[in-house]
Every structure is written in structure tokens, then in C-alpha cells.
Design a protein around this motif. Sequence first.
Motif, PDB file in Angstrom:
ATOM      1  N   ILE A   1      15.160  -8.732   2.268  1.00 19.14           N
ATOM      2  CA  ILE A   1      13.769  -8.590   2.701  1.00 19.14           C
ATOM      3  C   ILE A   1      13.360  -7.126   2.764  1.00 19.14           C
ATOM      4  O   ILE A   1      12.279  -6.742   2.301  1.00 19.14           O
ATOM      5  CB  ILE A   1      13.563  -9.266   4.067  1.00 19.14           C
ATOM      6  N   GLN A   2      14.222  -6.285   3.313  1.00 16.00           N
ATOM      7  CA  GLN A   2      13.894  -4.866   3.404  1.00 16.00           C
ATOM      8  C   GLN A   2      13.673  -4.263   2.024  1.00 16.00           C
ATOM      9  O   GLN A   2      12.750  -3.466   1.817  1.00 16.00           O
ATOM     10  CB  GLN A   2      14.998  -4.102   4.131  1.00 16.00           C
ATOM     11  N   GLY A   3      14.500  -4.663   1.068  1.00 14.05           N
ATOM     12  CA  GLY A   3      14.332  -4.171  -0.290  1.00 14.05           C
ATOM     13  C   GLY A   3      13.034  -4.642  -0.922  1.00 14.05           C
ATOM     14  O   GLY A   3      12.342  -3.884  -1.602  1.00 14.05           O
ATOM     15  N   LYS A   4      12.663  -5.900  -0.676  1.00 19.80           N
ATOM     16  CA  LYS A   4      11.431  -6.446  -1.246  1.00 19.80           C
ATOM     17  C   LYS A   4      10.202  -5.766  -0.653  1.00 19.80           C
ATOM     18  O   LYS A   4       9.230  -5.483  -1.346  1.00 19.80           O
ATOM     19  CB  LYS A   4      11.359  -7.958  -0.994  1.00 19.80           C
ATOM     20  N   LEU A   5      10.244  -5.507   0.660  1.00 19.89           N
ATOM     21  CA  LEU A   5       9.089  -4.920   1.326  1.00 19.89           C
ATOM     22  C   LEU A   5       9.070  -3.402   1.255  1.00 19.89           C
ATOM     23  O   LEU A   5       8.070  -2.781   1.614  1.00 19.89           O
ATOM     24  CB  LEU A   5       9.059  -5.355   2.790  1.00 19.89           C
ATOM     25  N   GLN A   6      10.182  -2.811   0.842  1.00 20.63           N
ATOM     26  CA  GLN A   6      10.283  -1.356   0.736  1.00 20.63           C
ATOM     27  C   GLN A   6       9.946  -0.673   2.059  1.00 20.63           C
ATOM     28  O   GLN A   6       9.130   0.251   2.128  1.00 20.63           O
ATOM     29  CB  GLN A   6       9.384  -0.841  -0.398  1.00 20.63           C
TER      30      GLN A   6
ATOM     31  N   ASP B   1      14.385   2.544   6.757  1.00 15.21           N
ATOM     32  CA  ASP B   1      15.395   2.128   7.733  1.00 15.21           C
ATOM     33  C   ASP B   1      14.883   2.331   9.155  1.00 15.21           C
ATOM     34  O   ASP B   1      15.121   1.494  10.038  1.00 15.21           O
ATOM     35  CB  ASP B   1      16.687   2.936   7.534  1.00 15.21           C
ATOM     36  N   GLU B   2      14.186   3.451   9.383  1.00 19.57           N
ATOM     37  CA  GLU B   2      13.686   3.755  10.726  1.00 19.57           C
ATOM     38  C   GLU B   2      12.704   2.696  11.199  1.00 19.57           C
ATOM     39  O   GLU B   2      12.801   2.205  12.327  1.00 19.57           O
ATOM     40  CB  GLU B   2      13.029   5.133  10.729  1.00 19.57           C
ATOM     41  N   GLU B   3      11.776   2.341  10.349  1.00 22.97           N
ATOM     42  CA  GLU B   3      10.782   1.335  10.736  1.00 22.97           C
ATOM     43  C   GLU B   3      11.407  -0.044  10.845  1.00 22.97           C
ATOM     44  O   GLU B   3      11.138  -0.795  11.785  1.00 22.97           O
ATOM     45  CB  GLU B   3       9.637   1.309   9.729  1.00 22.97           C
ATOM     46  N   PHE B   4      12.251  -0.388   9.880  1.00 26.70           N
ATOM     47  CA  PHE B   4      12.844  -1.726   9.841  1.00 26.70           C
ATOM     48  C   PHE B   4      13.712  -1.983  11.068  1.00 26.70           C
ATOM     49  O   PHE B   4      13.840  -3.125  11.518  1.00 26.70           O
ATOM     50  CB  PHE B   4      13.654  -1.886   8.563  1.00 26.70           C
TER      51      PHE B   4
END
Length: 230
Positions: free
Chosen positions: A149-154, A157-160
Motif C-alpha cells: 500500500i505504501q508503495g502504491k500511494l507513494q 516513511d515519516e507520514e506513513f
Amino acid sequence: MSLITPPPIDGIKTLKVSFYRASEDEVTIHFITLPKQSTVGDVLNDLKTKVELSRLDAELRLLEVFYHKIFKIFPLDERIENINDQYWTLRAEEIPEEEKNLDPHSHLIHVYHFMTDTAQNQAQVQNFGEPFFLVIHEGETWTEVKAHIQGKLQVSDEEFSEWKFAFVSLGRPQYLQDSDIVYNLFDRRGVYGAWEQYLGLEHSDNAPNDHAAKSNGMHYAYARVVTAYL
């Protein structure tokens, strides 16, 4: 600026369709005018002549979106005379290759952004932004799915790291642990699953000053809109 839908003419129908291209942070709005007996497939074929696709053989689908949830994926043979775009948003998008020809050990699930309102001592889920689909596989842990999901939404790391994640069923969030097997949480109900059973991404709604994060062209609620009268 308000959008003015062309006046109806007997025997034809005009639909307002928002197109989300897979590789851009921009939504274009198109008014598609066809005979009432035309089908969704005809609408998508017409749209292909008006937009720039990420690849020549890209396949499109038409979705019905309301209150930041996906309620319907229109069959290609559905007649447009039965479609109401006055209250529902019609969204056309490219179908990612990974979502085609799913094997029996994969699910295609809904993913929605949400916030919780704790007014009156009771948490209420409030959805926002653009919903999207995600492929999950049997045996995958939440750690693996979360990375996808993190990769798809770009998202950085700090925000995620500030986001929370939950399996949400009928408005009730069940927060996920890294070792949870996400596949086991979802009942298989049709190809796309039930719209009231989804993977929830809990975070603040920073739009319109967000980083234009996206998921296969699924943008936050305030992505830049371009109106196309073609």
C-alpha cells in the motif's frame, strides 16, 4: 467554477465521467454523449478516443462512487439509459494488470481512507478521499500488505508511520497487527467484495495541500481537475 452539463436531447444521453489515468496526478472530466441504447462498453470506447492512456492496450472500467466508497462496477453490456450520474460520481480508470485473472488464492478488496469522530463518546468512521482496489494473496501478513500500500500511494516513511490501519465491517474498525493474515479477514463476495467490508487507512485529511499521493491513479479528494469538452 461550476460545471454545466449539456441539455438533454431526445434519444441521446450525456454522462459526466471522471477519468483517472494510471500514471498522473490529474483527473479529467468528460461529457460523453451517445444514443440512450448505447452500453457502458460504448462509453469506455468513446472515452479512449479522448484521453491519453498509459498503454495502447489498456482496459478501462466504469465505477459508481458515492461518499468516498465504490458501490458498483458497471458491466460492459449495461445500457446507459439506466445510469444516473446526478448523485453518483462516474469514475473511469485503467484496470491494473495485477487485478486481471485473479487466481483462487487472491482477493480484490476495497481500500478506503477514513478518520474517526469521537463525538458523544462513540467513535464514528468518516470516509474521505478516493477509494481504490487492492489485490491481496492467501498467507500474506499485514506487514507485507502494508508495504504494498505504501508503495502504491507513494507515501513517505515519516507520514506513513503516523497512519493506523483497520479491517472495517459495517462501520466498525478492527485494528490490524503486523502478524495478521489479511486474506482471512475478508469474505469472498463476488469479484470485488462487499463495499461495507473494507481495508481502512486512518489518517488526517491533508488535501488540498497534500503531496498528491496516488494509487494507480486513485487520488485524494482534491486532486486537480481538468474539464474536457470533447
